[in-house]
Design a protein around this motif. Sequence first.
Motif, PDB file in Angstrom:
ATOM      1  N   GLN A   1      41.095  -4.799  58.556  1.00  0.00           N
ATOM      2  CA  GLN A   1      40.916  -6.083  59.236  1.00  0.00           C
ATOM      3  C   GLN A   1      40.117  -7.085  58.410  1.00  0.00           C
ATOM      4  OE1 GLN A   1      42.872  -6.111  61.900  1.00  0.00           O
ATOM      5  NE2 GLN A   1      43.153  -3.955  61.294  1.00  0.00           N
TER       6      GLN A   1
ATOM      7  N   HIS B   1      34.290  -6.061  58.640  1.00  0.00           N
ATOM      8  CA  HIS B   1      34.772  -5.967  60.019  1.00  0.00           C
ATOM      9  C   HIS B   1      34.101  -4.839  60.800  1.00  0.00           C
ATOM     10  CE1 HIS B   1      37.520  -6.849  63.302  1.00  0.00           C
ATOM     11  NE2 HIS B   1      37.705  -5.547  63.442  1.00  0.00           N
TER      12      HIS B   1
ATOM     13  N   VAL C   1      31.810  -6.222  63.358  1.00  0.00           N
ATOM     14  CA  VAL C   1      32.513  -6.749  64.534  1.00  0.00           C
ATOM     15  C   VAL C   1      32.969  -5.608  65.435  1.00  0.00           C
ATOM     16  CG1 VAL C   1      34.525  -8.074  65.304  1.00  0.00           C
ATOM     17  CG2 VAL C   1      33.263  -8.786  63.259  1.00  0.00           C
TER      18      VAL C   1
END
Length: 248
Positions: free
Chosen positions: A87, A91, A94
């Motif tokens: 991604q 990431h 996140v």
Amino acid sequence: MTDHHIGMIVPSSNLTMETELPRMLRAREEALPGDRFLFHSSRMRMKHVTPEQLRAMNAQTDRASRELADARPDVVASACLVAIMAQGPGHHCVAEEEIRTALRDEGSEAPVVSSAGALLDGIAALGAKRVAVVTPYMEALTKTVVAYIEDAGTEVVDALSLEVPDNLAVARLDPDGLREHWRRLDLARADALVLSACVQMPSLSAVQPVEDASGLPVLTAATATTRRVLTELGLPPVVPGAGRLLAG
């Protein structure tokens, strides 16, 4: 005896996360009595390691996290390193926050570990600035993993792709093959060797032999995840026979 409940979010086709982490922590129980580790899993559907299936699997994270919250785990570990790294750089931060948010919504304050973030932390813990990497992925996905590691500040001096797209086939790879695969890498400038940048590729039985043979610290996505699980539980990251990263 203190019980530690470990929640795991795993791809539906993953067999190794629920094998190698328990093996390491069972070995720790024998070496350092007093702690017992209990495992609870939630699965996300994924059969082939392709960008499309990885994205579809990531979309199931909220549901899987909420299911685990019901078990009130002491820590949650998310496995599928490449699903996060695919991604884009960074990431894992996140993804970990997404899991934390879902857990909190269900009344759980468990800390969250991702195999992607744990691998970066493991490299840093060894003080390595340059690594070589073995993956089971197709070459394009390996390049994604390399870019992710390098974005975090570690140079990848060489990488080997075993090019196995079927996730169940990855789980069936012979870990003893890694005792020879690493010899195909140029380690002249490497500070450490990532023997398996994938929690699905079996590697535990090869870690210590390859470390002894290469003279380099050897880590894997699984050993790095185990280290982070232990530190999040407030326990010394010690597992016998699992390489320098877990040698205490």
